[in-house]
Design a protein around this motif. Sequence first.
Motif, PDB file in Angstrom:
ATOM      1  N   THR A 120      -6.458  -2.472   4.883  1.00  0.00           N
ATOM      2  CA  THR A 120      -7.104  -2.587   6.192  1.00  0.00           C
ATOM      3  C   THR A 120      -6.451  -1.634   7.189  1.00  0.00           C
ATOM      4  O   THR A 120      -7.142  -0.932   7.933  1.00  0.00           O
ATOM      5  CB  THR A 120      -7.021  -4.041   6.706  1.00  0.00           C
ATOM      6  N   ASP A 121      -5.125  -1.600   7.195  1.00  0.00           N
ATOM      7  CA  ASP A 121      -4.414  -0.704   8.107  1.00  0.00           C
ATOM      8  C   ASP A 121      -4.675   0.755   7.761  1.00  0.00           C
ATOM      9  O   ASP A 121      -4.874   1.588   8.653  1.00  0.00           O
ATOM     10  CB  ASP A 121      -2.910  -0.979   8.073  1.00  0.00           C
ATOM     11  N   ASN A 178     -13.811   2.843   5.705  1.00  0.00           N
ATOM     12  CA  ASN A 178     -14.289   1.476   5.649  1.00  0.00           C
ATOM     13  C   ASN A 178     -13.341   0.661   4.773  1.00  0.00           C
ATOM     14  O   ASN A 178     -13.174   0.950   3.587  1.00  0.00           O
ATOM     15  CB  ASN A 178     -15.716   1.466   5.072  1.00  0.00           C
ATOM     16  N   GLY A 179     -12.727  -0.372   5.347  1.00  0.00           N
ATOM     17  CA  GLY A 179     -11.771  -1.199   4.622  1.00  0.00           C
ATOM     18  C   GLY A 179     -12.374  -1.904   3.422  1.00  0.00           C
ATOM     19  O   GLY A 179     -11.736  -2.043   2.376  1.00  0.00           O
ATOM     20  N   GLY A 206      -0.064 -11.634  -2.081  1.00  0.00           N
ATOM     21  CA  GLY A 206      -0.246 -12.696  -1.092  1.00  0.00           C
ATOM     22  C   GLY A 206      -1.593 -12.637  -0.396  1.00  0.00           C
ATOM     23  O   GLY A 206      -1.693 -12.934   0.785  1.00  0.00           O
ATOM     24  N   GLY A 207      -2.626 -12.214  -1.112  1.00  0.00           N
ATOM     25  CA  GLY A 207      -3.964 -12.152  -0.547  1.00  0.00           C
ATOM     26  C   GLY A 207      -4.263 -10.883   0.237  1.00  0.00           C
ATOM     27  O   GLY A 207      -5.324 -10.755   0.824  1.00  0.00           O
ATOM     28  N   ILE A 208      -3.305  -9.945   0.258  1.00  0.00           N
ATOM     29  CA  ILE A 208      -3.489  -8.689   0.992  1.00  0.00           C
ATOM     30  C   ILE A 208      -3.412  -7.531   0.007  1.00  0.00           C
ATOM     31  O   ILE A 208      -2.465  -7.420  -0.775  1.00  0.00           O
ATOM     32  CB  ILE A 208      -2.401  -8.517   2.078  1.00  0.00           C
ATOM     33  N   TRP A 209      -4.419  -6.661   0.037  1.00  0.00           N
ATOM     34  CA  TRP A 209      -4.411  -5.472  -0.809  1.00  0.00           C
ATOM     35  C   TRP A 209      -3.514  -4.427  -0.178  1.00  0.00           C
ATOM     36  O   TRP A 209      -3.640  -4.120   1.015  1.00  0.00           O
ATOM     37  CB  TRP A 209      -5.816  -4.909  -0.965  1.00  0.00           C
ATOM     38  N   ILE A 210      -2.588  -3.878  -0.973  1.00  0.00           N
ATOM     39  CA  ILE A 210      -1.697  -2.827  -0.497  1.00  0.00           C
ATOM     40  C   ILE A 210      -1.758  -1.639  -1.445  1.00  0.00           C
ATOM     41  O   ILE A 210      -2.090  -1.775  -2.622  1.00  0.00           O
ATOM     42  CB  ILE A 210      -0.234  -3.312  -0.348  1.00  0.00           C
ATOM     43  N   THR A 211      -1.450  -0.481  -0.917  1.00  0.00           N
ATOM     44  CA  THR A 211      -1.410   0.749  -1.698  1.00  0.00           C
ATOM     45  C   THR A 211      -0.474   1.708  -0.986  1.00  0.00           C
ATOM     46  O   THR A 211       0.267   1.311  -0.078  1.00  0.00           O
ATOM     47  CB  THR A 211      -2.823   1.354  -1.868  1.00  0.00           C
TER      48      THR A 211
END
Length: 86
Positions: A14-15, A23-24, A42-47
Amino acid sequence: MASLIDPDDLIGLTDLARELGYNGEHLRKLAVEKKLTAWLVGGIWITTRKNLIEYMRSRQTEGWPRRPTPKSRRSTSKSQKSHPGP
Protein backbone atom coordinates in the motif's frame (compact mmCIF):
# COMPACT_ATOMS: atom_id res chain seq x y z
CA MET A 1 21.45 -19.73 -1.98
CA ALA A 2 18.90 -16.99 -1.29
CA SER A 3 20.29 -13.65 -0.22
CA LEU A 4 19.18 -12.02 3.00
CA ILE A 5 16.96 -8.97 2.81
CA ASP A 6 17.72 -5.91 4.88
CA PRO A 7 14.60 -5.17 6.95
CA ASP A 8 15.05 -1.49 6.11
CA ASP A 9 14.39 -2.35 2.44
CA LEU A 10 10.95 -3.81 3.17
CA ILE A 11 7.89 -1.72 2.35
CA GLY A 12 4.17 -2.42 2.44
CA LEU A 13 2.49 -2.72 -0.95
CA THR A 14 0.00 0.00 0.00
CA ASP A 15 2.80 2.41 0.90
CA LEU A 16 4.79 1.50 -2.21
CA ALA A 17 1.75 1.98 -4.43
CA ARG A 18 0.97 5.37 -2.86
CA GLU A 19 4.60 6.48 -3.17
CA LEU A 20 4.86 5.53 -6.84
CA GLY A 21 1.32 6.33 -7.95
CA TYR A 22 0.33 2.74 -8.63
CA ASN A 23 -2.85 0.90 -7.71
CA GLY A 24 -2.36 -0.98 -4.43
CA GLU A 25 -4.93 -3.63 -5.31
CA HIS A 26 -3.10 -4.37 -8.55
CA LEU A 27 0.18 -4.85 -6.69
CA ARG A 28 -1.58 -7.13 -4.19
CA LYS A 29 -3.01 -9.18 -7.06
CA LEU A 30 0.47 -9.53 -8.57
CA ALA A 31 1.74 -10.75 -5.19
CA VAL A 32 -1.10 -13.27 -4.79
CA GLU A 33 -0.44 -14.56 -8.32
CA LYS A 34 3.28 -14.82 -7.45
CA LYS A 35 4.19 -12.46 -10.29
CA LEU A 36 5.67 -9.97 -7.81
CA THR A 37 7.88 -11.33 -5.05
CA ALA A 38 6.17 -10.29 -1.83
CA TRP A 39 5.32 -11.76 1.55
CA LEU A 40 2.15 -11.69 3.63
CA VAL A 41 3.19 -10.80 7.17
CA GLY A 42 0.53 -10.29 9.81
CA GLY A 43 -2.08 -9.56 7.14
CA ILE A 44 0.09 -6.96 5.37
CA TRP A 45 1.75 -7.58 2.01
CA ILE A 46 5.37 -6.43 1.96
CA THR A 47 8.04 -6.38 -0.72
CA THR A 48 11.08 -4.35 -1.72
CA ARG A 49 11.50 -1.68 -4.35
CA LYS A 50 14.07 -3.99 -5.96
CA ASN A 51 11.41 -6.70 -6.37
CA LEU A 52 9.05 -4.24 -8.06
CA ILE A 53 11.84 -3.05 -10.38
CA GLU A 54 12.64 -6.67 -11.30
CA TYR A 55 8.96 -7.31 -12.06
CA MET A 56 8.75 -4.16 -14.20
CA ARG A 57 11.89 -5.14 -16.14
CA SER A 58 10.43 -8.59 -16.81
CA ARG A 59 7.38 -6.92 -18.34
CA GLN A 60 9.19 -4.37 -20.53
CA THR A 61 8.99 -6.58 -23.59
CA GLU A 62 5.22 -6.34 -23.35
CA GLY A 63 5.17 -2.55 -23.25
CA TRP A 64 5.10 -2.33 -19.48
CA PRO A 65 5.65 -0.46 -17.20
CA ARG A 66 3.04 2.09 -18.02
CA ARG A 67 3.04 4.91 -15.56
CA PRO A 68 -0.44 5.61 -14.36
CA THR A 69 -1.78 8.86 -15.71
CA PRO A 70 -4.10 11.15 -13.85
CA LYS A 71 -7.68 10.75 -14.91
CA SER A 72 -8.09 13.14 -17.76
CA ARG A 73 -10.95 15.53 -17.72
CA ARG A 74 -13.60 14.44 -20.09
CA SER A 75 -13.87 16.77 -22.97
CA THR A 76 -17.23 18.38 -23.23
CA SER A 77 -19.10 17.00 -26.18
CA LYS A 78 -21.16 19.25 -28.44
CA SER A 79 -24.37 17.99 -26.87
CA GLN A 80 -23.11 18.96 -23.40
CA LYS A 81 -22.01 22.49 -24.29
CA SER A 82 -24.25 25.20 -23.05
CA HIS A 83 -26.20 26.99 -25.71
CA PRO A 84 -27.40 30.57 -25.40
CA GLY A 85 -31.09 30.89 -24.70
CA PRO A 86 -33.66 31.85 -27.36
